[in-house]
Design a protein around this motif. Sequence first.
Motif, PDB file in Angstrom:
ATOM      1  N   ASN A  56       0.823  -1.208   0.000  1.00 30.07           N
ATOM      2  CA  ASN A  56       0.000   0.000   0.000  1.00 30.07           C
ATOM      3  C   ASN A  56       0.859   1.260   0.000  1.00 30.07           C
ATOM      4  O   ASN A  56       0.372   2.352  -0.226  1.00 30.07           O
ATOM      5  CB  ASN A  56      -0.915   0.045   1.219  1.00 30.07           C
ATOM      6  N   ARG A  57       2.159   1.084   0.272  1.00 30.91           N
ATOM      7  CA  ARG A  57       3.117   2.186   0.233  1.00 30.91           C
ATOM      8  C   ARG A  57       4.512   1.549   0.237  1.00 30.91           C
ATOM      9  O   ARG A  57       4.633   0.333   0.384  1.00 30.91           O
ATOM     10  CB  ARG A  57       2.973   3.118   1.425  1.00 30.91           C
ATOM     11  N   ASN A  58       5.581   2.372   0.088  1.00 36.58           N
ATOM     12  CA  ASN A  58       6.938   1.823   0.036  1.00 36.58           C
ATOM     13  C   ASN A  58       7.459   1.448   1.420  1.00 36.58           C
ATOM     14  O   ASN A  58       7.278   2.205   2.378  1.00 36.58           O
ATOM     15  CB  ASN A  58       7.897   2.860  -0.561  1.00 36.58           C
ATOM     16  N   PHE A  59       8.126   0.309   1.496  1.00 34.06           N
ATOM     17  CA  PHE A  59       8.819  -0.107   2.715  1.00 34.06           C
ATOM     18  C   PHE A  59      10.189  -0.650   2.345  1.00 34.06           C
ATOM     19  O   PHE A  59      10.336  -1.318   1.314  1.00 34.06           O
ATOM     20  CB  PHE A  59       8.057  -1.226   3.439  1.00 34.06           C
ATOM     21  N   VAL A  60      11.170  -0.378   3.204  1.00 39.42           N
ATOM     22  CA  VAL A  60      12.510  -0.940   3.045  1.00 39.42           C
ATOM     23  C   VAL A  60      12.783  -1.817   4.265  1.00 39.42           C
ATOM     24  O   VAL A  60      12.677  -1.353   5.407  1.00 39.42           O
ATOM     25  CB  VAL A  60      13.573   0.179   2.948  1.00 39.42           C
ATOM     26  N   THR A  61      13.086  -3.095   4.021  1.00 39.42           N
ATOM     27  CA  THR A  61      13.267  -4.046   5.114  1.00 39.42           C
ATOM     28  C   THR A  61      14.612  -4.739   4.971  1.00 39.42           C
ATOM     29  O   THR A  61      14.983  -5.162   3.872  1.00 39.42           O
ATOM     30  CB  THR A  61      12.154  -5.117   5.082  1.00 39.42           C
ATOM     31  N   LEU A  62      15.340  -4.843   6.066  1.00 43.44           N
ATOM     32  CA  LEU A  62      16.607  -5.584   6.084  1.00 43.44           C
ATOM     33  C   LEU A  62      16.343  -6.957   6.682  1.00 43.44           C
ATOM     34  O   LEU A  62      15.678  -7.071   7.724  1.00 43.44           O
ATOM     35  CB  LEU A  62      17.637  -4.833   6.942  1.00 43.44           C
ATOM     36  N   LYS A  63      16.857  -7.985   5.996  1.00 41.19           N
ATOM     37  CA  LYS A  63      16.708  -9.346   6.515  1.00 41.19           C
ATOM     38  C   LYS A  63      18.103  -9.921   6.734  1.00 41.19           C
ATOM     39  O   LYS A  63      18.878 -10.066   5.784  1.00 41.19           O
ATOM     40  CB  LYS A  63      15.919 -10.196   5.511  1.00 41.19           C
ATOM     41  N   ILE A  64      18.410 -10.199   7.993  1.00 43.59           N
ATOM     42  CA  ILE A  64      19.728 -10.758   8.334  1.00 43.59           C
ATOM     43  C   ILE A  64      19.560 -12.252   8.587  1.00 43.59           C
ATOM     44  O   ILE A  64      18.623 -12.676   9.266  1.00 43.59           O
ATOM     45  CB  ILE A  64      20.321 -10.053   9.579  1.00 43.59           C
ATOM     46  N   THR A  65      20.459 -13.050   8.007  1.00 46.62           N
ATOM     47  CA  THR A  65      20.425 -14.511   8.192  1.00 46.62           C
ATOM     48  C   THR A  65      21.717 -14.966   8.862  1.00 46.62           C
ATOM     49  O   THR A  65      22.796 -14.450   8.543  1.00 46.62           O
ATOM     50  CB  THR A  65      20.284 -15.219   6.822  1.00 46.62           C
ATOM     51  N   THR A  66      21.589 -15.912   9.804  1.00 40.26           N
ATOM     52  CA  THR A  66      22.783 -16.419  10.499  1.00 40.26           C
ATOM     53  C   THR A  66      23.127 -17.829  10.027  1.00 40.26           C
ATOM     54  O   THR A  66      22.307 -18.508   9.396  1.00 40.26           O
ATOM     55  CB  THR A  66      22.556 -16.474  12.023  1.00 40.26           C
ATOM     56  N   ASP A  67      24.332 -18.254  10.384  1.00 37.60           N
ATOM     57  CA  ASP A  67      24.786 -19.603   9.994  1.00 37.60           C
ATOM     58  C   ASP A  67      23.971 -20.694  10.703  1.00 37.60           C
ATOM     59  O   ASP A  67      24.030 -21.853  10.318  1.00 37.60           O
ATOM     60  CB  ASP A  67      26.289 -19.783  10.270  1.00 37.60           C
TER      61      ASP A  67
ATOM     62  N   GLY B 219      20.760 -20.528  10.754  1.00 38.10           N
ATOM     63  CA  GLY B 219      19.478 -20.537  10.049  1.00 38.10           C
ATOM     64  C   GLY B 219      18.441 -19.591  10.632  1.00 38.10           C
ATOM     65  O   GLY B 219      17.315 -19.516  10.135  1.00 38.10           O
ATOM     66  N   LEU B 220      18.809 -18.839  11.683  1.00 34.13           N
ATOM     67  CA  LEU B 220      17.857 -17.859  12.226  1.00 34.13           C
ATOM     68  C   LEU B 220      17.870 -16.613  11.345  1.00 34.13           C
ATOM     69  O   LEU B 220      18.918 -16.231  10.812  1.00 34.13           O
ATOM     70  CB  LEU B 220      18.230 -17.470  13.661  1.00 34.13           C
ATOM     71  N   THR B 221      16.695 -15.983  11.222  1.00 31.09           N
ATOM     72  CA  THR B 221      16.620 -14.724  10.469  1.00 31.09           C
ATOM     73  C   THR B 221      16.032 -13.639  11.349  1.00 31.09           C
ATOM     74  O   THR B 221      15.249 -13.914  12.265  1.00 31.09           O
ATOM     75  CB  THR B 221      15.735 -14.868   9.207  1.00 31.09           C
ATOM     76  N   GLY B 222      16.418 -12.400  11.067  1.00 30.59           N
ATOM     77  CA  GLY B 222      15.886 -11.247  11.795  1.00 30.59           C
ATOM     78  C   GLY B 222      15.519 -10.155  10.817  1.00 30.59           C
ATOM     79  O   GLY B 222      16.154 -10.009   9.772  1.00 30.59           O
ATOM     80  N   LEU B 223      14.485  -9.373  11.154  1.00 29.66           N
ATOM     81  CA  LEU B 223      14.023  -8.287  10.286  1.00 29.66           C
ATOM     82  C   LEU B 223      14.233  -6.929  10.939  1.00 29.66           C
ATOM     83  O   LEU B 223      14.077  -6.782  12.156  1.00 29.66           O
ATOM     84  CB  LEU B 223      12.523  -8.438  10.000  1.00 29.66           C
ATOM     85  N   GLY B 224      14.569  -5.933  10.089  1.00 31.89           N
ATOM     86  CA  GLY B 224      14.676  -4.552  10.568  1.00 31.89           C
ATOM     87  C   GLY B 224      14.022  -3.611   9.577  1.00 31.89           C
ATOM     88  O   GLY B 224      14.068  -3.836   8.363  1.00 31.89           O
ATOM     89  N   ASP B 225      13.402  -2.554  10.091  1.00 32.17           N
ATOM     90  CA  ASP B 225      12.732  -1.561   9.241  1.00 32.17           C
ATOM     91  C   ASP B 225      13.685  -0.410   8.941  1.00 32.17           C
ATOM     92  O   ASP B 225      14.273   0.164   9.857  1.00 32.17           O
ATOM     93  CB  ASP B 225      11.484  -1.036   9.969  1.00 32.17           C
ATOM     94  N   ALA B 226      13.841  -0.057   7.647  1.00 33.80           N
ATOM     95  CA  ALA B 226      14.712   1.056   7.244  1.00 33.80           C
ATOM     96  C   ALA B 226      13.948   2.034   6.352  1.00 33.80           C
ATOM     97  O   ALA B 226      14.530   2.696   5.500  1.00 33.80           O
ATOM     98  CB  ALA B 226      15.930   0.508   6.508  1.00 33.80           C
ATOM     99  N   THR B 227      12.628   2.127   6.554  1.00 30.66           N
ATOM    100  CA  THR B 227      11.816   2.950   5.657  1.00 30.66           C
ATOM    101  C   THR B 227      11.948   4.442   5.995  1.00 30.66           C
ATOM    102  O   THR B 227      11.687   4.854   7.120  1.00 30.66           O
ATOM    103  CB  THR B 227      10.330   2.541   5.775  1.00 30.66           C
ATOM    104  N   LEU B 228      12.350   5.244   5.009  1.00 34.06           N
ATOM    105  CA  LEU B 228      12.458   6.699   5.185  1.00 34.06           C
ATOM    106  C   LEU B 228      11.564   7.346   4.121  1.00 34.06           C
ATOM    107  O   LEU B 228      11.916   7.415   2.943  1.00 34.06           O
ATOM    108  CB  LEU B 228      13.921   7.131   5.017  1.00 34.06           C
ATOM    109  N   ASN B 229      10.408   7.775   4.583  1.00 29.79           N
ATOM    110  CA  ASN B 229       9.338   8.259   3.696  1.00 29.79           C
ATOM    111  C   ASN B 229       9.848   9.258   2.651  1.00 29.79           C
ATOM    112  O   ASN B 229      10.357  10.320   2.991  1.00 29.79           O
ATOM    113  CB  ASN B 229       8.273   8.940   4.580  1.00 29.79           C
TER     114      ASN B 229
END
Length: 408
Positions: free
Chosen positions: A14-25, A27-37
Amino acid sequence: MKIVAADVVVTSPNRNFVTLKITTDEGLTGLGDATLNGRELAVVSYLRDHVAPLLIGRDASRIEDTWQFLYRSGYWRRGPVTMAAIAAVDMALWDIKGKAAEMPVYQLLGGASRDGLMAYGHASGTSLPALFDSIREHQEQGYRSIRVQTGVPGLKSIYGIAAQSTTGERYDHEPAQRGAYPAEEDWDTRSYLRHLPTVFEAVRHEFGPDLPLLHDGHHRMTPIQAARLGKSLEPYDLFWLEDCTPAENQEALRLVRQHTTTPLAIGEIFNTVWDFQALIKEQLIDYVRAASTHFGGISPLRKVMDYAAQYQVKSGFHGPTDISPVGLAAQMHVGLAIHNFGIQEYMQHGAKTNAVFQQSFTFTDGYLHPGDKPGLGVELDVDEAGRYPYEVAYLPYNRLADGTVHDW
Ligand code: EZ4
Ligand code: CO
């Protein structure tokens, strides 16, 4: 546990989003929000070109060390692009730490200090009947606190007044609009200062003394104008008046504070604790408006709130739709854990956004709770995200009657 991948996902449901997805050895993943309108792609480049390569091989458990490394090793400090990028890394690492510990992030921050987070929504209308309808709709959705924005006689379109949808579908870009050039709006501070108290008088008359009411001045006043507005709104007992002046000049708030007991909230465009230093230490504000996404993530948000606690200043984290569900979750975990929580802004994302980001938070009787899934409690459906490529969209800006560009 080593970081093996750091991928940046851009999506525009519905609008722009920037998401960082970090993966570890492991197999765990983590998400971070980097959206700057309106400046999304600048953060994408900062992350892809300058941050992601530095993360590969690092120990994913070292959140504070990674934050300090990214903040200090770059030499160039602060600023929304830098701090949104660092925020995404910080959130993703907290998400991973929670999943590794099999605990929601708020437990890692000390556990819950309350049962839920009182949230406020955005009511608006160009006329009083439309505004009253909007307030009632929000109450029906459960909101117990409401931000009131209104049209001003003589002005065509103003920030914060939701556009009438013709399709019935929610448009998360509000107040930004799709298109290659910012929309132009008009502004007149004298008309606004005359009109606004009459609106709050009518709202109080219709809805009674109990309902907490908020208002956003969106940086448009000089200190003396802000002082006058705060004073003229005192009879209507606002929960807060937000961004009454362009807040990069922190000293301006001394004058406002001397003249009014209307509570003040500031900081949605602040990036670090230093932007709040004088405001908190001199007790010039009552609420910290920082957003996890534009303030370097969970770690610094926790620190600024601990500093604010010494001065009885509370949280009121920025929660518009340009904070992604990941960023919103991040600040919900902080809000649940800290003692000096005040209120949480909650605008609600559209259906497409909710299909891209699977969330575990709840909104019940006006209270938010981040849920009890390990980590932040949000997962990204990468295939679904891929269906919605980036679209150019900008916030509007405004000009006075003589053509001068005004604060926004
Ligand atoms: O204009 O999030 O309090 N909320 C606001 C928002 C901001 C946008 C800017 O990206 O002022 O509507
Ligand atoms: Co605001």
